[in-house]
Design a protein around this motif. Structure first.
Motif, mmCIF file in Angstrom:
data_model
loop_
_atom_site.group_PDB
_atom_site.id
_atom_site.type_symbol
_atom_site.label_atom_id
_atom_site.label_comp_id
_atom_site.label_asym_id
_atom_site.label_seq_id
_atom_site.Cartn_x
_atom_site.Cartn_y
_atom_site.Cartn_z
ATOM 1 N N SER A 17 0.836 -1.197 0.000
ATOM 2 C CA SER A 17 0.000 0.000 0.000
ATOM 3 C C SER A 17 0.872 1.249 0.000
ATOM 4 O O SER A 17 0.519 2.259 -0.584
ATOM 5 C CB SER A 17 -0.963 -0.003 1.185
ATOM 6 N N LEU A 18 2.039 1.160 0.642
ATOM 7 C CA LEU A 18 2.943 2.316 0.607
ATOM 8 C C LEU A 18 3.410 2.561 -0.818
ATOM 9 O O LEU A 18 3.449 3.686 -1.291
ATOM 10 C CB LEU A 18 4.157 2.073 1.520
ATOM 11 N N ALA A 19 3.721 1.440 -1.497
ATOM 12 C CA ALA A 19 4.138 1.559 -2.890
ATOM 13 C C ALA A 19 3.011 2.173 -3.715
ATOM 14 O O ALA A 19 3.231 3.043 -4.554
ATOM 15 C CB ALA A 19 4.518 0.194 -3.446
ATOM 16 N N ALA A 20 1.780 1.710 -3.425
ATOM 17 C CA ALA A 20 0.617 2.215 -4.163
ATOM 18 C C ALA A 20 0.443 3.707 -3.920
ATOM 19 O O ALA A 20 0.136 4.467 -4.828
ATOM 20 C CB ALA A 20 -0.645 1.457 -3.747
ATOM 21 N N CYS A 21 0.693 4.109 -2.676
ATOM 22 C CA CYS A 21 0.564 5.529 -2.342
ATOM 23 C C CYS A 21 1.529 6.345 -3.170
ATOM 24 O O CYS A 21 1.199 7.402 -3.682
ATOM 25 C CB CYS A 21 0.884 5.786 -0.867
ATOM 26 N N LYS A 55 -3.289 7.718 12.190
ATOM 27 C CA LYS A 55 -3.474 6.461 11.459
ATOM 28 C C LYS A 55 -4.919 6.312 11.002
ATOM 29 O O LYS A 55 -5.834 6.821 11.635
ATOM 30 C CB LYS A 55 -3.161 5.266 12.360
ATOM 31 N N LEU A 56 -5.086 5.572 9.917
ATOM 32 C CA LEU A 56 -6.418 5.184 9.463
ATOM 33 C C LEU A 56 -6.507 3.671 9.652
ATOM 34 O O LEU A 56 -5.823 2.914 8.968
ATOM 35 C CB LEU A 56 -6.595 5.563 7.996
ATOM 36 N N THR A 57 -7.325 3.253 10.613
ATOM 37 C CA THR A 57 -7.423 1.834 10.943
ATOM 38 C C THR A 57 -8.619 1.242 10.212
ATOM 39 O O THR A 57 -9.755 1.673 10.408
ATOM 40 C CB THR A 57 -7.568 1.645 12.469
ATOM 41 N N VAL A 58 -8.333 0.272 9.349
ATOM 42 C CA VAL A 58 -9.337 -0.259 8.423
ATOM 43 C C VAL A 58 -9.498 -1.771 8.619
ATOM 44 O O VAL A 58 -8.529 -2.521 8.506
ATOM 45 C CB VAL A 58 -8.929 0.022 6.961
ATOM 46 N N ALA A 86 -6.452 -1.439 -2.235
ATOM 47 C CA ALA A 86 -5.885 -0.315 -2.990
ATOM 48 C C ALA A 86 -6.662 0.964 -2.692
ATOM 49 O O ALA A 86 -6.072 2.038 -2.518
ATOM 50 C CB ALA A 86 -5.903 -0.639 -4.483
ATOM 51 N N LEU A 87 -7.984 0.837 -2.608
ATOM 52 C CA LEU A 87 -8.806 2.012 -2.270
ATOM 53 C C LEU A 87 -8.477 2.504 -0.858
ATOM 54 O O LEU A 87 -8.386 3.723 -0.622
ATOM 55 C CB LEU A 87 -10.296 1.666 -2.387
ATOM 56 N N ALA A 88 -8.273 1.584 0.062
ATOM 57 C CA ALA A 88 -7.902 1.966 1.434
ATOM 58 C C ALA A 88 -6.611 2.781 1.414
ATOM 59 O O ALA A 88 -6.498 3.806 2.109
ATOM 60 C CB ALA A 88 -7.733 0.716 2.304
ATOM 61 N N GLY A 89 -5.649 2.324 0.606
ATOM 62 C CA GLY A 89 -4.379 3.049 0.488
ATOM 63 C C GLY A 89 -4.584 4.443 -0.088
ATOM 64 O O GLY A 89 -3.987 5.416 0.369
ATOM 65 N N TYR A 90 -5.455 4.521 -1.057
ATOM 66 C CA TYR A 90 -5.745 5.809 -1.705
ATOM 67 C C TYR A 90 -6.399 6.777 -0.704
ATOM 68 O O TYR A 90 -6.033 7.945 -0.624
ATOM 69 C CB TYR A 90 -6.668 5.567 -2.898
ATOM 70 N N ILE A 91 -7.364 6.263 0.055
ATOM 71 C CA ILE A 91 -8.066 7.116 1.022
ATOM 72 C C ILE A 91 -7.091 7.608 2.103
ATOM 73 O O ILE A 91 -7.073 8.796 2.450
ATOM 74 C CB ILE A 91 -9.263 6.366 1.665
ATOM 75 N N ALA A 92 -6.262 6.683 2.599
ATOM 76 C CA ALA A 92 -5.293 7.063 3.641
ATOM 77 C C ALA A 92 -4.351 8.140 3.116
ATOM 78 O O ALA A 92 -4.076 9.140 3.797
ATOM 79 C CB ALA A 92 -4.505 5.832 4.093
ATOM 80 N N ASP A 93 -3.877 7.944 1.898
ATOM 81 C CA ASP A 93 -2.979 8.899 1.260
ATOM 82 C C ASP A 93 -3.672 10.260 1.111
ATOM 83 O O ASP A 93 -3.118 11.309 1.434
ATOM 84 C CB ASP A 93 -2.596 8.319 -0.112
ATOM 85 N N TYR A 94 -4.906 10.207 0.654
ATOM 86 C CA TYR A 94 -5.688 11.424 0.419
ATOM 87 C C TYR A 94 -5.882 12.215 1.713
ATOM 88 O O TYR A 94 -5.860 13.442 1.722
ATOM 89 C CB TYR A 94 -7.051 11.030 -0.169
ATOM 90 N N LEU A 95 -6.062 11.471 2.797
ATOM 91 C CA LEU A 95 -6.313 12.122 4.090
ATOM 92 C C LEU A 95 -5.034 12.331 4.896
ATOM 93 O O LEU A 95 -5.084 12.754 6.052
ATOM 94 C CB LEU A 95 -7.312 11.284 4.915
ATOM 95 N N ASP A 96 -3.907 11.971 4.274
ATOM 96 C CA ASP A 96 -2.626 12.160 4.955
ATOM 97 C C ASP A 96 -2.525 11.344 6.243
ATOM 98 O O ASP A 96 -2.008 11.829 7.245
ATOM 99 C CB ASP A 96 -2.439 13.648 5.295
ATOM 100 N N GLU A 98 -1.624 7.381 8.025
ATOM 101 C CA GLU A 98 -0.898 6.137 7.787
ATOM 102 C C GLU A 98 -1.890 4.979 7.844
ATOM 103 O O GLU A 98 -2.666 4.868 8.787
ATOM 104 C CB GLU A 98 0.165 5.979 8.879
ATOM 105 N N LEU A 99 -1.843 4.131 6.835
ATOM 106 C CA LEU A 99 -2.835 3.052 6.741
ATOM 107 C C LEU A 99 -2.482 1.874 7.633
ATOM 108 O O LEU A 99 -1.348 1.399 7.632
ATOM 109 C CB LEU A 99 -2.929 2.570 5.286
#
Ligand code: ARG
Length: 305
Positions: A17-21, A55-58, A86-96, A98-99
């Motif tokens: 997910s970090l790579a995806a970010c 953190k974003l805990t999912v 992948a969407l979780a990674g995107y949302i975490a990235d968008y909201l700044d 850490e997933l």
């Protein structure tokens, strides 16, 4: 042993997910200006509180390809994969934020969200009104229908869903899912068996212990690629359409931020890419759950977790 497996899968997933970010680009401009205080600035992440600050805990239930599943990589290692991840990674990235992904059985996703122990449930969740006391729902990010699945050997045995409403038949559905509701509505006279994982429903069906199962159509089609004995027999109408992110009840700022991120992922083509990649990974790989062999081991591991 299961814990170790999860820990490994989790660290791989985080790396993924970090790579995806790093690749998702375009969302960097959404970061809150440093020093901004409180809410009302208009940016999505202003004033967002999470279970663990920063953190974003999912929670997710990785038995649901191509949404979330364990894919076996070239080295034979299990990795969490799927477009929900992948969407979780995107949302975490968008909201700044850490997933942090927490894998568990689906009924656990509902329970943890309800208890307020996680921020989000991203797990192919149907925004069912019956769940709205326990969680809020984002806008839908993916459209999906429902099916009744049987084995290839039985593909011509029944002409309609109604014909399977028979006390001599055993029909499976995932515990806590809307598919259980569908079973209850469509085949109430059958012996309805609730199992912790969708992969349990599939393995019990392939093993001859179930006659049919209610499963989301894209998920059934995905597993049917790997397990060709699975046959997607009937469309089953259901009035709650699509999949949403479950958001901790009452966290309005987080809900708004998630909706903004979803809109961005749909608009910039990211979501299409996530789905394409997940479909590719899901076809030709073996999924955890079927390998573990049946409901008893799955039930044991879900009790331990
Ligand atoms: N859409 C269905 C529901 O919300 C099933 C979701 C199951 N998700 C999973 N990851 N197993 O009840």
């Amino acid at each position: 042993m299961m814990k170790k497996f999860f820990a490994l899968a989790l660290s791989l997933a985080m790396a993924l997910s970090l790579a995806a970010c790093g690749n998702s680009g375009g969302s960097a401009g959404s970061s809150a200006p440093s020093g901004s205080v409180g809410s009302g600035s208009g940016s999505a992440e202003a004033g967002i509180q999470t279970v663990t600050p920063g953190k974003l805990t999912v929670a997710t239930s990785p038995d649901f390809a191509p949404y979330e599943f364990y894919a076996i990589d070239k080295n034979g290692d299990a990795q969490l994969a799927g477009f929900d991840l992948a969407l979780a990674g995107y949302i975490a990235d968008y909201l700044d934020l850490e997933l942090e992904i927490v894998p568990m059985d689906f009924d656990g996703v509902l329970a943890e969200l309800n208890a307020g122990n996680v921020d989000l449930g991203i797990s192919g969740l149907s925004p069912d009104p019956d769940r709205m006391k326990a969680m809020d729902f984002s806008d839908t990010y993916y459209a999906g229908g429902q099916s009744l699945v049987v084995t290839q050997a039985n593909k011509d045995k029944w002409a309609s869903v109604a014909e399977l409403n028979d006390p001599s038949l055993s029909i499976g559905a995932q515990l806590g899912s809307i598919q259980y509701k569908l079973a209850d509505e469509n085949t109430p006279d059958a012996d309805i068996i609730q199992l912790p994982k969708v992969t349990d429903v599939i393995s019990e069906l392939l093993g001859g212990k179930l006659d049919a199962g209610f499963i989301e159509t894209v998920v059934a089609e995905s597993y049917a690629k790997n397990y060709p004995d699975l046959y997607v027999a009937f469309d089953v109408p259901y009035d709650v359409k699509g999949s949403s992110v479950g958001v901790q009840k009452g966290n309005a700022a987080l809900l708004a931020g998630v909706n903004e991120a979803i809109a961005a992922a749909l608009a910039d083509g990211s979501m299409d890419n996530f789905v394409a990649t997940a479909n590719e990974q899901a076809s030709g790989n073996i999924h955890e759950g079927l390998l573990e062999g049946g409901a008893s081991s799955a039930a044991a591991s879900s009790q331990a977790g």
